[in-house]
Design a protein around this motif. Structure first.
Motif, short mmCIF file in Angstrom:
data_model
loop_
_atom_site.label_atom_id
_atom_site.label_comp_id
_atom_site.label_asym_id
_atom_site.label_seq_id
_atom_site.Cartn_x
_atom_site.Cartn_y
_atom_site.Cartn_z
N LEU A 119 0.87 -1.17 0.00
CA LEU A 119 0.00 0.00 0.00
C LEU A 119 0.91 1.22 0.00
CD1 LEU A 119 -2.86 -0.99 2.46
CD2 LEU A 119 -3.04 -0.54 0.01
N CYS A 120 0.60 2.19 -0.86
CA CYS A 120 1.51 3.31 -1.03
C CYS A 120 0.78 4.53 -1.57
CB CYS A 120 2.62 2.91 -2.00
SG CYS A 120 2.05 2.42 -3.65
N HIS A 121 1.47 5.65 -1.51
CA HIS A 121 1.07 6.83 -2.27
C HIS A 121 1.94 6.88 -3.51
CE1 HIS A 121 -0.55 8.80 1.56
NE2 HIS A 121 -1.57 8.66 0.74
N LEU A 122 1.36 7.33 -4.60
CA LEU A 122 2.10 7.56 -5.83
C LEU A 122 2.28 9.07 -5.93
CD1 LEU A 122 3.30 6.50 -8.50
CD2 LEU A 122 1.00 6.67 -9.48
N ARG A 123 3.54 9.50 -6.10
CA ARG A 123 3.85 10.93 -6.16
C ARG A 123 4.62 11.23 -7.44
NH1 ARG A 123 4.04 13.72 -1.04
NH2 ARG A 123 3.40 12.37 0.69
N ASP A 124 4.43 12.44 -7.95
CA ASP A 124 5.22 12.84 -9.11
C ASP A 124 6.61 13.26 -8.64
OD1 ASP A 124 4.98 15.47 -8.14
OD2 ASP A 124 3.78 16.18 -9.83
N HIS A 125 7.46 13.68 -9.56
CA HIS A 125 8.84 14.04 -9.22
C HIS A 125 8.93 15.24 -8.27
CE1 HIS A 125 7.96 16.84 -12.46
NE2 HIS A 125 8.98 17.57 -12.03
N ARG A 126 7.86 16.07 -8.21
CA ARG A 126 7.84 17.22 -7.29
C ARG A 126 7.37 16.82 -5.90
NH1 ARG A 126 3.68 20.63 -10.56
NH2 ARG A 126 2.78 18.55 -10.43
N GLY A 127 6.88 15.57 -5.77
CA GLY A 127 6.37 15.11 -4.48
C GLY A 127 4.87 15.23 -4.33
N HIS A 128 4.16 15.70 -5.37
CA HIS A 128 2.70 15.83 -5.29
C HIS A 128 2.05 14.45 -5.36
CE1 HIS A 128 2.87 20.19 -7.04
NE2 HIS A 128 3.56 20.05 -5.92
N ARG A 129 1.15 14.17 -4.42
CA ARG A 129 0.45 12.89 -4.40
C ARG A 129 -0.65 12.86 -5.47
NH1 ARG A 129 -1.16 12.15 1.77
NH2 ARG A 129 -1.56 14.35 1.48
N VAL A 130 -0.89 11.66 -5.99
CA VAL A 130 -1.92 11.48 -7.01
C VAL A 130 -3.29 11.46 -6.35
CG1 VAL A 130 -2.84 9.87 -8.74
CG2 VAL A 130 -0.37 10.27 -8.59
N GLY A 131 -4.22 12.20 -6.95
CA GLY A 131 -5.60 12.24 -6.50
C GLY A 131 -6.53 11.72 -7.58
#
Length: 163
Positions: A119-131
């Motif tokens: 279980l995880c958060h997926l984040r872009d290279h800037r650290g923004h989490r996917v919504g």
């Protein structure tokens, strides 16, 4: 970071991602131009979405590096003759690109390792989490969600290696 997470995920592998919501695992899919009754613009294929009846698509997770509590990957769909790479549109939507140069990596933030996967958060290279943003109405009649790093309800994902 947990040694079991490092042993199982700090490497290249093939796997599937599922949006984890309300105790269920919602498969990820690629959009098709005929998904909407009226898009309001010329539609394109291959935006990453959650929902539908089929299993999640298989993705390659190319391990790049690790941070203190993140694993960094380039994510692609295996294909011939070229590979589609996961990137972000100017509006923050996740999509797979054939020709655009996708150079930024994705960050997996481990939350909990279970028998089913990570279980995880997926984040872009800037650290923004996917919504997730509900995509309604959807031609299929199923609940479908657009995935975005700038908008939407932040969601968790289940990452399941297949090899």
């Amino acid at each position: 970071m947990d040694e079991h997470v490092l042993a199982g995920y700090a490497r290249p592998f093939r796997g599937k991602l599922y949006m984890h919501a309300l105790g269920s695992h919602i498969p990820l899919r690629l959009s098709r131009s005929d998904d909407k009754f009226s898009w309001g613009f010329t539609p394109e294929d291959d935006w990453l979405q959650a929902g539908g009846q089929q299993d999640s698509l298989v993705m390659d997770f190319h391990f790049e590096s690790r941070g203190e509590n993140r694993l960094h990957y380039h994510i692609s769909i295996p294909g011939n003759p070229e590979t589609k790479k996961l990137g972000v549109s100017r509006n923050g939507y996740l999509g797979f690109y054939w020709y655009a140069e996708v150079t930024d990596f994705w960050k997996i933030e481990p939350l909990h390792l279970s028998a089913e996967g990570l279980l995880c958060h997926l984040r872009d290279h800037r650290g923004h989490r996917v919504g997730a943003i509900p995509d309604a109405p959807h031609h299929s009649g199923n609940k479908v969600y657009l995935l975005n790093v700038d908008e939407g309800q932040i969601v968790t994902f289940l990452l399941k290696p297949t090899n």
